[in-house]
Write an enzyme that holds these catalytic residues in place. Structure first.
Site, PDB file in Angstrom:
ATOM      1  CG  ASN A 203      -1.682   1.247   1.430  1.00 59.78           C
ATOM      2  OD1 ASN A 203      -1.767   2.074   0.518  1.00 59.78           O
ATOM      3  ND2 ASN A 203      -2.264   1.417   2.610  1.00 59.78           N
ATOM      4  CD1 TRP A 204       3.756   1.276  -2.770  1.00 61.42           C
ATOM      5  CD2 TRP A 204       3.505   2.281  -4.767  1.00 61.42           C
ATOM      6  NE1 TRP A 204       4.539   0.605  -3.687  1.00 61.42           N
ATOM      7  CE2 TRP A 204       4.395   1.200  -4.912  1.00 61.42           C
ATOM      8  CE3 TRP A 204       3.184   3.049  -5.884  1.00 61.42           C
ATOM      9  CZ2 TRP A 204       4.985   0.882  -6.134  1.00 61.42           C
ATOM     10  CZ3 TRP A 204       3.764   2.729  -7.107  1.00 61.42           C
ATOM     11  CH2 TRP A 204       4.657   1.665  -7.231  1.00 61.42           C
ATOM     12  CE  LYS A 205       0.190   3.087   4.831  1.00 60.49           C
ATOM     13  NZ  LYS A 205       0.352   3.136   6.281  1.00 60.49           N
TER      14      LYS A 205
ATOM     15  N   GLY B 178       3.176  -1.085   4.175  1.00 59.42           N
ATOM     16  CA  GLY B 178       3.192   0.332   3.820  1.00 59.42           C
ATOM     17  C   GLY B 178       4.597   0.768   3.451  1.00 59.42           C
ATOM     18  N   GLY B 179       5.293   1.376   4.401  1.00 59.24           N
ATOM     19  CA  GLY B 179       6.598   1.982   4.148  1.00 59.24           C
ATOM     20  C   GLY B 179       7.576   1.083   3.401  1.00 59.24           C
TER      21      GLY B 179
ATOM     22  N   GLY C  41       3.307   2.276  10.657  1.00 57.89           N
ATOM     23  CA  GLY C  41       4.249   3.372  10.475  1.00 57.89           C
ATOM     24  C   GLY C  41       5.056   3.698  11.719  1.00 57.89           C
TER      25      GLY C  41
ATOM     26  CB  SER D 279       6.015  -1.876  11.714  1.00 55.73           C
ATOM     27  OG  SER D 279       5.720  -0.508  11.979  1.00 55.73           O
TER      28      SER D 279
ATOM     29  CG  HIS E 124      -5.448   1.855   5.469  1.00 63.90           C
ATOM     30  ND1 HIS E 124      -4.885   2.827   6.260  1.00 63.90           N
ATOM     31  CD2 HIS E 124      -4.488   0.909   5.279  1.00 63.90           C
ATOM     32  CE1 HIS E 124      -3.628   2.488   6.526  1.00 63.90           C
ATOM     33  NE2 HIS E 124      -3.364   1.331   5.934  1.00 63.90           N
TER      34      HIS E 124
ATOM     35  CD  GLU F 116      -2.985  -2.540   7.379  1.00 65.18           C
ATOM     36  OE1 GLU F 116      -1.923  -2.777   6.803  1.00 65.18           O
ATOM     37  OE2 GLU F 116      -3.643  -1.521   7.183  1.00 65.18           O
TER      38      GLU F 116
HETATM   39  P1  13P Z   1       3.551   0.359   7.524  1.00 68.15           P
HETATM   40  O1  13P Z   1       4.034  -0.928   6.893  1.00 68.15           O
HETATM   41  O2  13P Z   1       4.263   1.576   7.013  1.00 68.15           O
HETATM   42  O3  13P Z   1       3.510   0.248   9.010  1.00 68.15           O
HETATM   43  O4  13P Z   1       2.018   0.541   7.043  1.00 68.15           O
HETATM   44  C1  13P Z   1       1.138  -0.526   7.152  1.00 68.15           C
HETATM   45  C2  13P Z   1      -0.114  -0.184   6.447  1.00 68.15           C
HETATM   46  O5  13P Z   1      -0.865   0.687   6.865  1.00 68.15           O
HETATM   47  C3  13P Z   1      -0.427  -0.916   5.209  1.00 68.15           C
HETATM   48  O6  13P Z   1      -1.724  -0.660   4.776  1.00 68.15           O
END
Ligand code: 13P
Length: 255
Positions: A12-14, A238-239, A177, A217, A99, A171
């Protein structure tokens, strides 16, 4: 016997990676990951980068694309929103719903997640329903109750025929994050709670068919251990999905 669930490795690139960065990402990422049919690799790029991502993954049926959000209406005066049909037309196969950033930053309610999951299913796409508790809720020993409260109304709104299309992502908000991951045991316990809830509504056999991903994370060095937990069918990253080599390592961790 239900067929084993195929691992899903989702990024998920946000609000990261515009079209040029998306093209560069795939130019670096795709050579690192060989096509395989025993797992799915999924990306949720920002809507403006979707076309660039789609072009980049042409010829790679093992890589699928989704959008990060949709509106439940079919079209009209909803500035800034995307309909399911538009997402499908652009080539999306999956849609993130609920999300934690949608819920906690943008105030999305459980009722809205119910409408969105319904719209996604009616439009023939796969909803990836995200659920998870805050740190305060966990400290108050309400983690499981909160996740069940987020899940139940959605499950009540869909049919048994639609259930096999649903994907769930657990999640925990406090792990997103932050660099703090749920312990493998905590993740396993919450995944078991999700599957118990599915089984209570649809029966054990149907519940077994629903993939439940872990997010929060996830990094190259913890992905394998998290995915080895019973009931953890993949990860929503995410990250660490923004870095081609890092995400390729997470894909490799699925075995
Ligand atoms: P991180 O991997 O950056 O913690 O984010 C997780 C997330 O929200 C994926 O949708």
């Amino acid at each position: 016997m239900t067929a084993p669930r195929t691992p899903i490795l989702a990024g998920n690139w946000k609000m990261n990676h515009g079209p040029s960065q998306a093209a560069r990402f795939f130019a670096d990422f795709l050579p690192l990951v060989q096509p395989a049919d025993d797992r799915s690799v999924v990306f949720f790029p920002p809507a403006v980068s979707f076309a660039a991502a789609r072009e980049a993954v042409q010829g790679r049926p093992d890589v699928r694309l989704g959008v990060q959000n949709v509106h439940w209406e079919e079209g009209g005066a909803f500035t800034g929103e995307l309909s399911v049909a538009m997402a499908a037309d652009a080539g999306a196969e999956l849609v993130l719903v609920g999300h934690s950033e949608r819920r906690h930053v943008f105030g999305e309610t459980v009722d809205e997640t119910v409408r969105k999951v319904g719209a996604v299913l009616r439009g023939g796409l796969v909803p990836v329903l995200c659920v998870g508790e805050t740190i305060e809720e966990r400290r108050a020993d309400r983690a499981e109750a909160v996740v069940v409260e987020q899940l139940r109304p959605v499950l009540a709104s869909i049919s048994a025929e639609q259930l096999p299309t649903l994907v769930i992502a657990y999640e925990p908000v406090w792990a997103i994050g932050t660099g703090v991951t749920a312990t493998p045991a905590d993740a396993a316990a919450m995944h078991a709670a999700v599957r118990r809830t599915l089984a209570e509504v649809y029966g054990a056999q149907a519940a077994e068919g629903v993939p439940v991903l872990y997010g929060g994370s996830v990094k190259p060095d913890n992905a394998a251990e998290l995915m080895s937990q019973p009931g953890v069918d993949g990860v929503l990253v995410g990250g660490a999905s923004l870095d081609p080599a890092g995400f390729a390592a997470i894909v490799a961790a699925a075995g």
